[in-house]
Design an enzyme around this catalytic site. Structure first.
Site, PDB file in Angstrom:
ATOM      1  N   TYR A 214     -12.003  -3.068  -2.692  1.00 26.29           N
ATOM      2  CA  TYR A 214     -12.489  -3.292  -1.318  1.00 26.29           C
ATOM      3  C   TYR A 214     -14.008  -3.396  -1.257  1.00 26.29           C
ATOM      4  CZ  TYR A 214      -7.948  -2.661   1.041  1.00 26.29           C
ATOM      5  OH  TYR A 214      -6.664  -2.813   1.510  1.00 26.29           O
TER       6      TYR A 214
ATOM      7  N   THR B  21      -4.401  -8.381  10.703  1.00 21.78           N
ATOM      8  CA  THR B  21      -4.810  -7.096  10.130  1.00 21.78           C
ATOM      9  C   THR B  21      -4.341  -5.907  10.979  1.00 21.78           C
ATOM     10  OG1 THR B  21      -6.767  -8.193   9.253  1.00 21.78           O
ATOM     11  CG2 THR B  21      -6.798  -5.782   9.313  1.00 21.78           C
TER      12      THR B  21
ATOM     13  N   ARG C 135       3.627  -7.126   9.121  1.00 19.19           N
ATOM     14  CA  ARG C 135       2.962  -6.052   9.879  1.00 19.19           C
ATOM     15  C   ARG C 135       3.480  -5.989  11.318  1.00 19.19           C
ATOM     16  NH1 ARG C 135      -2.951  -7.699   7.577  1.00 19.19           N
ATOM     17  NH2 ARG C 135      -3.068  -6.304   5.771  1.00 19.19           N
TER      18      ARG C 135
ATOM     19  N   ARG D  92      -0.660 -14.878   3.879  1.00 15.06           N
ATOM     20  CA  ARG D  92      -1.339 -14.184   4.988  1.00 15.06           C
ATOM     21  C   ARG D  92      -0.540 -14.330   6.291  1.00 15.06           C
ATOM     22  NH1 ARG D  92      -5.969 -11.038   4.248  1.00 15.06           N
ATOM     23  NH2 ARG D  92      -6.901 -11.942   6.122  1.00 15.06           N
TER      24      ARG D  92
ATOM     25  N   ASN E  29      -1.269  -0.332   7.607  1.00 14.98           N
ATOM     26  CA  ASN E  29      -0.683  -1.673   7.823  1.00 14.98           C
ATOM     27  C   ASN E  29       0.065  -2.204   6.593  1.00 14.98           C
ATOM     28  OD1 ASN E  29      -2.866  -2.352   6.265  1.00 14.98           O
ATOM     29  ND2 ASN E  29      -3.810  -3.720   7.748  1.00 14.98           N
TER      30      ASN E  29
ATOM     31  N   LYS F 130       0.842  -1.201   0.000  1.00 14.81           N
ATOM     32  CA  LYS F 130       0.000   0.000   0.000  1.00 14.81           C
ATOM     33  C   LYS F 130       0.885   1.261   0.000  1.00 14.81           C
ATOM     34  CE  LYS F 130      -3.492  -2.513   2.707  1.00 14.81           C
ATOM     35  NZ  LYS F 130      -4.344  -2.463   3.934  1.00 14.81           N
TER      36      LYS F 130
ATOM     37  N   GLU G 106      -9.126 -10.821  -7.390  1.00 13.39           N
ATOM     38  CA  GLU G 106      -8.220  -9.683  -7.257  1.00 13.39           C
ATOM     39  C   GLU G 106      -7.139  -9.704  -8.342  1.00 13.39           C
ATOM     40  OE1 GLU G 106      -8.961  -8.980  -2.481  1.00 13.39           O
ATOM     41  OE2 GLU G 106      -7.054  -9.850  -3.106  1.00 13.39           O
TER      42      GLU G 106
ATOM     43  N   HIS H 244      -1.440  -5.643   1.597  1.00 14.52           N
ATOM     44  CA  HIS H 244      -2.679  -6.408   1.433  1.00 14.52           C
ATOM     45  C   HIS H 244      -2.357  -7.772   0.837  1.00 14.52           C
ATOM     46  CE1 HIS H 244      -6.615  -7.663  -0.034  1.00 14.52           C
ATOM     47  NE2 HIS H 244      -5.980  -7.975  -1.150  1.00 14.52           N
TER      48      HIS H 244
ATOM     49  N   PHE I  45     -15.021   2.473   8.009  1.00 14.61           N
ATOM     50  CA  PHE I  45     -13.716   2.954   7.529  1.00 14.61           C
ATOM     51  C   PHE I  45     -13.553   2.846   6.017  1.00 14.61           C
ATOM     52  CE2 PHE I  45     -13.275  -1.473   9.024  1.00 14.61           C
ATOM     53  CZ  PHE I  45     -12.802  -2.099   7.877  1.00 14.61           C
TER      54      PHE I  45
END
Ligand code: RTP
Length: 155
Positions: free
Chosen positions: A56, A98, A109, A92, A119, A16, A133, A122, A64
């Site tokens: 998203y 998260t 993270r 993951r 964070n 990100k 995706e 993704h 949010f």
């Protein structure tokens, strides 16, 4: 050990804008590479807000959502597709929980981020999401099929 193409799943990973701006691109790529996963697609882009909303869409009812989409479209994103056995779920794990306050040390993270809204990365959360995706972010011709060392030394 022979590895069959069907076992080599693919996942979508995005660094990100906070991760890119903080200079963490190489660090993050390195963790996936060293694990033994194979990079089959990569590009840098600034997504539009509409594109971020598509990415998203599952979160559209969350409070949010707007801030999240504004943030994703606020700067450069490094979009990637990684391939390997178990890469969706293990990706993951490499990323961590998260909320960076809850992610373990040793995860991306856990080691590199502090708050949930920043964070840095993704990763697709399942096989269907990964497919959707990858299709959203990449054209088929932007993904590369190749035989790397991993076929001989990882599997
Ligand atoms: P991601 O999709 O980015 O990999 O994250 P995730 O699956 O671990 O988390 P998800 O629940 O899908 O949330 C997506 C992103 O929304 C931001 N978020 N902010 N309370 C908050 O302010 C909040 N909760 C989630 C995070 O950037 C999260 O990665």
């Amino acid at each position: 050990q022979e590895v069959h193409a069907a076992e080599l799943e693919r996942t979508f990973i995005a660094i990100k804008p906070d991760g890119v701006q903080r200079g963490l691109v190489a660090e993050i790529i390195s963790r996936f590479e060293r694990k033994g996963f194979k990079l089959v697609g990569i590009k840098v882009l600034i997504p539009s807000k509409e594109f971020a909303q598509k990415h998203y869409h599952d979160l559209k009812d969350r409070p949010f959502f707007n801030g999240l989409c504004e943030f994703l479209s606020s700067g450069p994103v490094v979009a990637m597709v990684w391939e390997g056995q178990g890469v969706i779920s293990y990706g993951r794990k490499l990323i961590g929980a998260t909320d960076p306050q809850k992610s373990e040390p040793g995860t991306i993270r856990g080691d590199l981020a502090v708050v949930v809204g920043r964070n840095i990365i993704h990763g697709s959360d399942g096989p269907q999401t990964a497919k959707d995706e990858i299709n959203l972010w990449f054209k088929p011709e932007e993904l590369v099929n190749y035989t790397g060392n991993s076929e001989k030394w990882i599997y």
